[in-house]
Design an enzyme around this catalytic site. Structure first.
Site, PDB file in Angstrom:
ATOM      1  N   HIS A  24      -1.900  -8.077   5.488  1.00 30.75           N
ATOM      2  CA  HIS A  24      -1.683  -8.906   4.301  1.00 30.75           C
ATOM      3  C   HIS A  24      -1.197  -8.072   3.127  1.00 30.75           C
ATOM      4  CE1 HIS A  24      -2.173 -11.935   1.226  1.00 30.75           C
ATOM      5  NE2 HIS A  24      -3.078 -11.211   0.594  1.00 30.75           N
ATOM      6  N   SER A  25      -0.193  -8.577   2.404  1.00 27.89           N
ATOM      7  CA  SER A  25       0.239  -8.002   1.144  1.00 27.89           C
ATOM      8  C   SER A  25       0.619  -6.522   1.296  1.00 27.89           C
ATOM      9  CB  SER A  25      -0.867  -8.203   0.090  1.00 27.89           C
ATOM     10  OG  SER A  25      -0.422  -7.882  -1.195  1.00 27.89           O
ATOM     11  N   TYR A  26      -0.034  -5.624   0.545  1.00 26.79           N
ATOM     12  CA  TYR A  26       0.282  -4.195   0.674  1.00 26.79           C
ATOM     13  C   TYR A  26      -0.034  -3.670   2.072  1.00 26.79           C
ATOM     14  CZ  TYR A  26       0.937   0.650  -0.738  1.00 26.79           C
ATOM     15  OH  TYR A  26       1.400   1.932  -0.836  1.00 26.79           O
ATOM     16  N   GLY A  54       1.139  -4.789   4.644  1.00 26.34           N
ATOM     17  CA  GLY A  54       2.407  -4.762   5.350  1.00 26.34           C
ATOM     18  C   GLY A  54       3.100  -3.419   5.215  1.00 26.34           C
ATOM     19  N   GLU A  92       4.788  -7.918  -5.654  1.00 22.01           N
ATOM     20  CA  GLU A  92       3.516  -7.260  -5.914  1.00 22.01           C
ATOM     21  C   GLU A  92       3.659  -5.756  -5.938  1.00 22.01           C
ATOM     22  OE1 GLU A  92      -1.026  -7.344  -4.266  1.00 22.01           O
ATOM     23  OE2 GLU A  92       0.590  -8.148  -3.067  1.00 22.01           O
TER      24      GLU A  92
END
Length: 426
Positions: free
Chosen positions: A219-221, A223, A383
């Site tokens: 998820h998110s960072y 990745g 982000e």
């Protein structure tokens, strides 16, 4: 400190020093150290409620923005400890310290894994959270506090994976430092960044696991962390069957320095479910870098809010994983070097292997029930990596209508960007 994850003492030449690994955003002794003392508990629906049945209250001291934010963060640390406990008691996971063989006096971090990590020869699921205050077992603290444990934690993934025969390992990529008795931050050896933690866990724990296929949810960072493992570890390219990302923060150009065979493999075997107004599973057209080799196709997670993407794409991800063929059919075949040092990709590497994403994404004419199945990755992220307040000089605390939120301005490898980090906000 608001809450310590663990404590230990080592002896130096001059004195004994107690080290405490912590996720707190500053030092204070003014807040409770457990949920019970805060007056909160999780009900049988996984919702955070007051002991009197009341709702969570952010503004505990009217008009005192700084205090209310610190109170919220201290409560968050208690929730982190509570989730750790659930991973062990409700999910049956074991805690393993990393590094595995620390030097005397060095601080350690830890991960959680299922008891069959070293015996399951079939498949293994790796869970990687995002940046900021979240720790092992969490997707988004805000969802845990304001909604429930099912949407805010990784527990549903862990339970379903184990029911479906996966071994499981839960990374803890943000637990990178300890604080010594003098209040100084001490890096945890071989785990002093999210990327370093993930590479160490891959090389020492995942690589040693006998599972024939490895599946990654990031998820998110997370990745970025997952792709860094793929770039740095050849065995990851050979053993991962599929990767599922949820609103990944990676740049579509992150793999541009990799061999074309690696780029093609990632494109063919990774999907990123992104925040979108479109129905779950709809392909996101014309995203940044979509013509770049190594691009990860993007599809809708069926929700417009970043933190919700792991929860809303839950079923689709398991369907995606269940359709994977044998990993040996998709493993990257790195070319042998020629005299000039340049390799020639094999036929397998040119094709990339894996599923044809276009054939998996539903057509717009198909009813929404069918659309739930598939989604894809690699969009330009908004982000930036989230850090603790003590790490970010530009961090400021704002309160809007009684709700605290930390606004962080930073520059990361993706580029200059600023956004409100929901992991800090209630």
């Amino acid at each position: 400190l608001a809450v310590s994850c663990f404590e230990f003492v080592y002896k130096s030449s001059s004195k004994s020093v107690k080290m405490t690994a912590t996720a707190t955003m500053g030092q204070t002794d003014s807040f409770p150290k457990c949920l019970d003392d805060f007056g909160y508990e999780f009900n049988d629906k996984g919702e955070l409620k007051g002991k009197d049945g009341g709702e969570f209250v952010f503004e505990v001291r009217k008009g005192d923005q700084k205090y209310n934010q610190k109170h919220y963060e201290a409560l968050g640390e208690c929730i982190t400890e509570h989730v750790y406990g659930l991973l062990e008691t409700e999910c049956g996971l074991q805690r393993a310290n990393v590094p595995l063989e620390p030097r005397r006096g060095d601080p350690v971090s830890f991960v959680f894994h299922s008891t069959d990590l070293q015996t399951n020869t079939d498949k293994l699921m790796v869970l990687i959270h995002g940046s900021g205050v979240v720790r092992a077992g969490q997707w988004a603290r805000r969802l845990i506090i304001n909604n429930n444990l099912d949407v805010g934690t990784q527990i549903p993934y862990i339970k379903r994976a184990m029911r479906e025969g996966y071994a499981v390992i839960v990374l803890n990529t943000n637990e990178n430092f300890a604080v010594d008795g003098d209040g100084k931050r001490v890096p945890i050896p071989l785990n002093d960044s999210p990327e370093a933690h993930a590479i160490y866990v891959w090389e020492r724990l995942i690589n040693a696991a006998p599972a024939r296929q490895v599946f990654v949810v990031a998820h998110s960072y997370g990745g970025i962390v997952a792709l860094d493992v793929v770039k740095q570890c050849v065995s990851a390219q050979q053993r991962i069957a599929r990767m599922a990302m949820t609103d990944s923060a990676h740049s579509p150009f992150m793999l541009r320095d990799c061999h074309p065979s690696v780029q093609d493999w990632v494109s063919a075997n990774t999907i990123n479910w992104v925040s979108s107004e479109l129905e779950l599973g709809r392909m996101i057209p014309d995203t940044v870098g979509s013509q770049t080799r190594g691009y990860i196709p993007c599809v809708s997670a069926g929700h417009t809010v970043h933190e919700w993407t792991s929860a809303t794409s839950f079923d689709a991800i398991f369907v995606y994983f269940s359709s994977a063929g044998d990993v040996t059919d998709k493993a990257v075949s790195l070319p042998a070097a020629t005299d000039d040092g340049v390799g020639v990709p094999s036929d397998q590497a040119e094709s990339g292997g894996g599923a044809d994403v276009a054939s998996l994404v539903v057509d717009d004419s198909v009813p929404n029930e069918a659309a739930v199945a598939w989604g894809g990755g690699g969009r330009q992220a908004e982000e930036v990596p989230q850090q603790e307040s003590a790490e970010v000089a530009a961090a400021t605390v704002e309160v809007t209508e009684g709700i605290g939120k930390a606004s962080l301005e930073a520059e990361d490898s993706i580029g200059s960007s600023a956004r409100v980090h929901e992991e800090h906000a209630p």
